[in-house]
Write a protein that holds these residues in place. Structure first.
Motif, PDB file in Angstrom:
ATOM      1  N   ASP A 250     -52.924 -61.172 -73.226  1.00 40.07           N
ATOM      2  CA  ASP A 250     -52.226 -62.014 -72.242  1.00 40.07           C
ATOM      3  C   ASP A 250     -50.773 -61.581 -72.090  1.00 40.07           C
ATOM      4  N   GLY A 251     -50.408 -61.109 -70.904  1.00 35.05           N
ATOM      5  CA  GLY A 251     -49.023 -60.695 -70.678  1.00 35.05           C
ATOM      6  C   GLY A 251     -48.776 -59.223 -70.946  1.00 35.05           C
TER       7      GLY A 251
ATOM      8  N   ASP B  38     -51.827 -56.323 -77.176  1.00 31.96           N
ATOM      9  CA  ASP B  38     -52.005 -57.743 -76.935  1.00 31.96           C
ATOM     10  C   ASP B  38     -52.678 -57.853 -75.560  1.00 31.96           C
TER      11      ASP B  38
ATOM     12  N   GLU C  15     -46.640 -55.599 -77.313  1.00 31.56           N
ATOM     13  CA  GLU C  15     -46.548 -57.061 -77.269  1.00 31.56           C
ATOM     14  C   GLU C  15     -45.547 -57.573 -76.242  1.00 31.56           C
ATOM     15  N   ASP C  16     -45.857 -58.742 -75.657  1.00 32.07           N
ATOM     16  CA  ASP C  16     -44.892 -59.438 -74.793  1.00 32.07           C
ATOM     17  C   ASP C  16     -44.317 -60.663 -75.511  1.00 32.07           C
TER      18      ASP C  16
HETATM   19 MG    MG Z   1     -49.117 -61.966 -74.970  1.00 29.61          MG
END
Ligand code: MG
Ligand code: BG6
Length: 210
Positions: free
Chosen positions: A10-11, A8, A166-167
Motif C-alpha cells: 500500500d503506497g 511494501d 517503504e512509504d
Molecule cells: Mg505502505
C-alpha cells in the motif's frame, strides 16, 4: 551486493493507501472524531487494530466496539478494492518489476495488510513476485521487522542483501531493525535513516545498478 528487493504494497506498488485513508475517514466522520491526512501518515504500515488505536487516541470505547469499528472500516475498504483492475498498476511499476527480474534479482512483497493477496489478484500481480509475506503471516506488525524477515527467508536471502522499499516511517524503522537496506518513497522520504529516496519506483534501477 543487492540480490533482492522487498516491496511494501500500500503506497509503494499501488495507491491503495488512499483507499485506507478514505475508509478510515468515513468511520471517523461517523464517530465525529477529527482525522486528516497528516494523522493518516501515522497509520502507514501499522496493523488495522493499531491504526484504530491511533485514530481513537483520547476517546474511550470497549474492546467489542473497537472490533466492530475495525470490521466496519475493512468493509468500506473492501468495497473500494472492488474497483481495482490491472489498469491500476502504473507502467512505471510494471516496468520496474520486469527489469529487476531481468537483472536476476529476487522480488517479494512485505505488507502488514491481510488484504494483500486479494489486492494482488485483482490487479493481476499475484504471480509477479517470488514470494509474498503479509498480515496473515505475522504476529507483530511494522515497526517490527517480522514481515520482512519472513519475505527474505522465502526468497532465500540475507537481510543485508535486500532493499526494502517503504512509504511508511514504521516500515523504514522495521527495515533498519531487521538489517535491510532502507529505501523510501513518498512520506517516508522524511525519515532520517533512509539510505536512498525514490521519486518514482524506477529510480530503484539506478540503485541496484550501482
Ligand atoms: Mg505502505
Ligand atoms: C498496511 C497499511 O499496508 O496495511 C496500513 O499501510 C494498514 O495502513 C495495514 O492498516 C493493514 O491493512 P489491512 O488491509 O489488513 O487492514
Amino acid at each position: 551486493m543487492i540480490k533482492g528487493v522487498i516491496f511494501d504494497l500500500d503506497g509503494v506498488i499501488l495507491s491503495t493507501d488512499d483507499f485506507h485513508y478514505k475508509a478510515w475517514k468515513k468511520l471517523a466522520n461517523r464517530l465525529n472524531i477529527p482525522f486528516n491526512r497528516e494523522k493518516n501518515n501515522r497509520l502507514r504500515g501499522v496493523s488495522r487494530m493499531a491504526s484504530l488505536e491511533i485514530i481513537l487516541e483520547g476517546y474511550h470505547f470497549s474492546e467489542e466496539e473497537k472490533l466492530a469499528f475495525a470490521e466496519e472500516k475493512n468493509n468500506t475498504y473492501r468495497e473500494l478494492l472492488n474497483g481495482l483492475t490491472p489498469d491500476f498498476v502504473s507502467v512505471d511499476v510494471r516496468d520496474t518489476l520486469d527489469e529487476l527480474k531481468n537483472k536476476g534479482l529476487k522480488i517479494a512483497i512485505g505488507s502488514s495488510s491481510k488484504n494483500t493477496k486479494l489486492i494482488l489478484s485483482r490487479v493481476g500481480l499475484i504471480n509477479a513476485f517470488d514470494a509474498i509475506a503479509d498480515g496473515t503471516d505475522i504476529k507483530k506488525s511494522k515497526p517490527d521487522p517480522e514481515v520482512f524477515l519472513i519475505a527474505a527467508k522465502r526468497i532465500g536471502l540475507e537481510p543485508k542483501d535486500c532493499i526494502v522499499v517503504e512509504d511508511a516511517f514504521a516500515g523504514i524503522d522495521a527495515a533498519v531493525v531487521g538489517g535491510f537496506v532502507p529505501v523510501a518513497i513518498g512520506d517516508a522520504c522524511a525519515h532520517k535513516q533512509v539510505k536512498y529516496k525514490l521519486e518514482v519506483l524506477s529510480d530503484l534501477l539506478k540503485i541496484v545498478g550501482e
